[in-house]
Design a protein around this motif. Structure first.
Motif, PDB file in Angstrom:
ATOM      1  N   ASN A   1      61.943  14.956  -2.623  1.00 19.03           N
ATOM      2  CA  ASN A   1      63.103  14.777  -2.142  1.00 19.03           C
ATOM      3  C   ASN A   1      63.349  13.704  -0.927  1.00 19.03           C
ATOM      4  OD1 ASN A   1      63.954  16.047  -4.747  1.00 19.03           O
ATOM      5  ND2 ASN A   1      64.588  17.889  -3.396  1.00 19.03           N
ATOM      6  N   ASN A   2      62.551  13.909  -0.025  1.00 19.91           N
ATOM      7  CA  ASN A   2      62.645  13.057   1.153  1.00 19.91           C
ATOM      8  C   ASN A   2      61.773  11.954   1.172  1.00 19.91           C
ATOM      9  OD1 ASN A   2      64.513  14.461   2.856  1.00 19.91           O
ATOM     10  ND2 ASN A   2      63.097  16.112   2.981  1.00 19.91           N
ATOM     11  N   TYR A   3      61.240  11.456   0.017  1.00 22.34           N
ATOM     12  CA  TYR A   3      60.274  10.260  -0.328  1.00 22.34           C
ATOM     13  C   TYR A   3      58.907  10.426   0.283  1.00 22.34           C
ATOM     14  CZ  TYR A   3      65.078   8.825  -1.869  1.00 22.34           C
ATOM     15  OH  TYR A   3      65.991   8.850  -2.469  1.00 22.34           O
ATOM     16  N   LYS A   4      58.428  11.547   0.529  1.00 21.27           N
ATOM     17  CA  LYS A   4      56.966  11.664   0.880  1.00 21.27           C
ATOM     18  C   LYS A   4      56.318  12.062  -0.200  1.00 21.27           C
ATOM     19  CE  LYS A   4      58.756  12.525   5.535  1.00 21.27           C
ATOM     20  NZ  LYS A   4      58.744  13.238   6.695  1.00 21.27           N
ATOM     21  N   GLU A   5      55.975  11.230  -1.139  1.00 21.16           N
ATOM     22  CA  GLU A   5      55.283  11.421  -2.343  1.00 21.16           C
ATOM     23  C   GLU A   5      53.931  11.932  -2.126  1.00 21.16           C
ATOM     24  OE1 GLU A   5      56.232   7.817  -4.438  1.00 21.16           O
ATOM     25  OE2 GLU A   5      58.442   8.726  -5.095  1.00 21.16           O
ATOM     26  N   THR A   6      53.164  11.081  -1.140  1.00 11.19           N
ATOM     27  CA  THR A   6      51.905  11.346  -1.077  1.00 11.19           C
ATOM     28  C   THR A   6      51.576  12.803  -0.559  1.00 11.19           C
ATOM     29  OG1 THR A   6      51.316   8.968  -0.363  1.00 11.19           O
ATOM     30  CG2 THR A   6      49.667  10.551  -0.054  1.00 11.19           C
ATOM     31  N   GLU A   7      52.350  13.212   0.303  1.00 13.98           N
ATOM     32  CA  GLU A   7      52.423  14.719   0.881  1.00 13.98           C
ATOM     33  C   GLU A   7      52.651  15.651  -0.061  1.00 13.98           C
ATOM     34  OE1 GLU A   7      54.024  12.081   2.625  1.00 13.98           O
ATOM     35  OE2 GLU A   7      52.914  12.020   4.455  1.00 13.98           O
ATOM     36  N   ALA A   8      53.595  15.440  -0.876  1.00 10.28           N
ATOM     37  CA  ALA A   8      54.166  16.353  -1.913  1.00 10.28           C
ATOM     38  C   ALA A   8      52.950  16.384  -3.191  1.00 10.28           C
ATOM     39  CB  ALA A   8      55.242  15.685  -2.588  1.00 10.28           C
ATOM     40  N   LEU A   9      52.380  15.088  -3.163  1.00 12.36           N
ATOM     41  CA  LEU A   9      51.201  15.244  -4.371  1.00 12.36           C
ATOM     42  C   LEU A   9      50.015  16.171  -3.662  1.00 12.36           C
ATOM     43  CD1 LEU A   9      49.932  14.337  -7.088  1.00 12.36           C
ATOM     44  CD2 LEU A   9      48.947  12.316  -5.776  1.00 12.36           C
ATOM     45  N   ARG A  10      49.699  16.055  -2.552  1.00 11.89           N
ATOM     46  CA  ARG A  10      48.636  16.884  -2.057  1.00 11.89           C
ATOM     47  C   ARG A  10      49.024  18.507  -2.211  1.00 11.89           C
ATOM     48  NH1 ARG A  10      48.661  13.885   3.032  1.00 11.89           N
ATOM     49  NH2 ARG A  10      47.491  11.908   2.637  1.00 11.89           N
ATOM     50  N   ILE A  11      50.365  18.853  -2.054  1.00 14.38           N
ATOM     51  CA  ILE A  11      50.682  20.195  -2.096  1.00 14.38           C
ATOM     52  C   ILE A  11      50.726  20.289  -3.556  1.00 14.38           C
ATOM     53  CG2 ILE A  11      52.644  21.703  -1.720  1.00 14.38           C
ATOM     54  CD1 ILE A  11      53.299  20.379   0.602  1.00 14.38           C
ATOM     55  N   TYR A  12      51.204  19.680  -4.648  1.00 13.77           N
ATOM     56  CA  TYR A  12      51.046  20.098  -6.093  1.00 13.77           C
ATOM     57  C   TYR A  12      49.480  20.320  -6.201  1.00 13.77           C
ATOM     58  CZ  TYR A  12      56.160  19.060  -6.555  1.00 13.77           C
ATOM     59  OH  TYR A  12      57.452  19.224  -6.597  1.00 13.77           O
ATOM     60  N   GLU A  13      48.751  19.482  -5.785  1.00 18.06           N
ATOM     61  CA  GLU A  13      47.259  19.429  -6.242  1.00 18.06           C
ATOM     62  C   GLU A  13      46.618  20.801  -5.528  1.00 18.06           C
ATOM     63  OE1 GLU A  13      45.799  15.953  -5.085  1.00 18.06           O
ATOM     64  OE2 GLU A  13      46.204  14.907  -6.749  1.00 18.06           O
ATOM     65  N   GLU A  14      47.197  21.525  -4.446  1.00 16.07           N
ATOM     66  CA  GLU A  14      46.832  22.615  -4.107  1.00 16.07           C
ATOM     67  C   GLU A  14      47.248  23.695  -4.656  1.00 16.07           C
ATOM     68  OE1 GLU A  14      47.542  25.137   0.304  1.00 16.07           O
ATOM     69  OE2 GLU A  14      48.001  22.931   0.414  1.00 16.07           O
ATOM     70  N   VAL A  15      48.711  23.760  -5.345  1.00 14.42           N
ATOM     71  CA  VAL A  15      49.084  24.605  -6.135  1.00 14.42           C
ATOM     72  C   VAL A  15      48.197  24.753  -7.717  1.00 14.42           C
ATOM     73  CG1 VAL A  15      51.116  25.218  -7.584  1.00 14.42           C
ATOM     74  CG2 VAL A  15      51.429  24.609  -5.409  1.00 14.42           C
ATOM     75  N   LEU A  16      47.698  23.388  -7.883  1.00 14.59           N
ATOM     76  CA  LEU A  16      46.825  23.480  -8.876  1.00 14.59           C
ATOM     77  C   LEU A  16      45.560  24.134  -8.703  1.00 14.59           C
ATOM     78  CD1 LEU A  16      48.008  20.048 -10.546  1.00 14.59           C
ATOM     79  CD2 LEU A  16      48.350  22.341 -11.321  1.00 14.59           C
ATOM     80  N   SER A  17      45.116  23.832  -7.505  1.00 16.06           N
ATOM     81  CA  SER A  17      43.697  24.289  -7.197  1.00 16.06           C
ATOM     82  C   SER A  17      43.894  25.887  -7.375  1.00 16.06           C
ATOM     83  CB  SER A  17      43.223  24.086  -6.075  1.00 16.06           C
ATOM     84  OG  SER A  17      43.808  24.391  -5.029  1.00 16.06           O
ATOM     85  N   MET A  18      44.879  26.528  -7.015  1.00 20.70           N
ATOM     86  CA  MET A  18      45.168  28.157  -7.070  1.00 20.70           C
ATOM     87  C   MET A  18      45.491  28.603  -8.254  1.00 20.70           C
ATOM     88  SD  MET A  18      46.977  29.202  -3.487  1.00 20.70           S
ATOM     89  CE  MET A  18      48.383  27.521  -3.613  1.00 20.70           C
ATOM     90  N   SER A  19      46.236  27.914  -9.098  1.00 16.72           N
ATOM     91  CA  SER A  19      46.925  28.026 -10.630  1.00 16.72           C
ATOM     92  C   SER A  19      46.718  26.668 -11.434  1.00 16.72           C
ATOM     93  CB  SER A  19      48.058  28.615 -10.512  1.00 16.72           C
ATOM     94  OG  SER A  19      48.662  28.918 -11.497  1.00 16.72           O
ATOM     95  N   ALA A  20      45.542  26.684 -12.148  1.00 13.65           N
ATOM     96  CA  ALA A  20      45.243  25.610 -12.853  1.00 13.65           C
ATOM     97  C   ALA A  20      46.422  25.304 -14.132  1.00 13.65           C
ATOM     98  CB  ALA A  20      44.077  25.502 -13.542  1.00 13.65           C
ATOM     99  N   ASP A  21      47.214  26.195 -14.488  1.00 15.62           N
ATOM    100  CA  ASP A  21      48.156  26.071 -15.490  1.00 15.62           C
ATOM    101  C   ASP A  21      49.540  26.190 -15.056  1.00 15.62           C
ATOM    102  OD1 ASP A  21      48.025  28.692 -14.843  1.00 15.62           O
ATOM    103  OD2 ASP A  21      48.126  29.312 -17.064  1.00 15.62           O
ATOM    104  N   ASN A  22      49.948  25.872 -13.938  1.00 18.40           N
ATOM    105  CA  ASN A  22      51.258  25.731 -13.385  1.00 18.40           C
ATOM    106  C   ASN A  22      51.917  24.492 -13.887  1.00 18.40           C
ATOM    107  OD1 ASN A  22      53.385  25.291 -11.561  1.00 18.40           O
ATOM    108  ND2 ASN A  22      52.816  26.777 -10.285  1.00 18.40           N
ATOM    109  N   TYR A  23      52.669  24.842 -14.761  1.00 16.17           N
ATOM    110  CA  TYR A  23      53.668  23.699 -15.490  1.00 16.17           C
ATOM    111  C   TYR A  23      54.175  22.793 -14.500  1.00 16.17           C
ATOM    112  CZ  TYR A  23      56.196  21.572 -18.994  1.00 16.17           C
ATOM    113  OH  TYR A  23      56.998  20.327 -19.904  1.00 16.17           O
TER     114      TYR A  23
END
Length: 151
Positions: free
Chosen positions: A44-66
């Motif tokens: 929401n604060n236009y920091k897309e690269t940082e947000a992407l890193r966090i979403y990928e971290e969530v996916l590394s913990m839970s590969a099927d997080n929709y």
């Protein structure tokens, strides 16, 4: 910060009452929610690269997080679109976006978001590839768009 400290305290106290494997189940769920909230804030604060890193971290913990699959696919599409002079970086981001969209579609094939993201990823990928592959991908887009509109 207050919510984080409260959650940490609760998990710490539960360690005395519950067995370790049950505490870790609660901890993982809380961690996912906190990470998703942080990523949403960054997005929401236009920091897309940082947000992407966090979403990928969530996916590394839970590969099927929709939610993480959908947001990561969308962000790869957005970031790849910025590299309009570098086809290899675009191809890399669009390929990742397509792979994530396909995984999200496997998790929930009836949702409009997964169908839209798959169509978007195919469309963006088609812009980088050659004419024959572009035609093949263009023909694959329509069913996903129709499904997204039907939802």
């Amino acid at each position: 910060m207050k919510r984080f400290l409260t959650t940490t305290l609760i998990i710490y106290l539960l360690g005395y009452v519950l067995p370790v494997h049950q505490v870790s189940a609660f901890s993982g769920s809380a961690d996912h929610e906190q990470l998703l909230q942080r990523a949403e804030f960054l997005l929401n604060n236009y920091k897309e690269t940082e947000a992407l890193r966090i979403y990928e971290e969530v996916l590394s913990m839970s590969a099927d997080n929709y939610e993480a699959l959908c947001k990561a696919s969308l962000l790869h599409n957005r970031i790849g679109d910025r590299y309009n002079t570098n086809d290899t970086r675009q191809l890399e981001h669009f390929s990742k976006a397509k792979a994530l969209a396909e995984r999200a579609h496997k998790v929930n094939a009836t949702d409009a978001e997964s169908n839209y993201l798959l169509a978007l990823s195919l469309s963006n990928l088609a812009t980088v590839l050659g004419p024959k592959q572009r035609l093949e991908l263009t023909l694959q887009i329509k069913p996903y768009l129709d499904a997204a509109l039907a939802c």
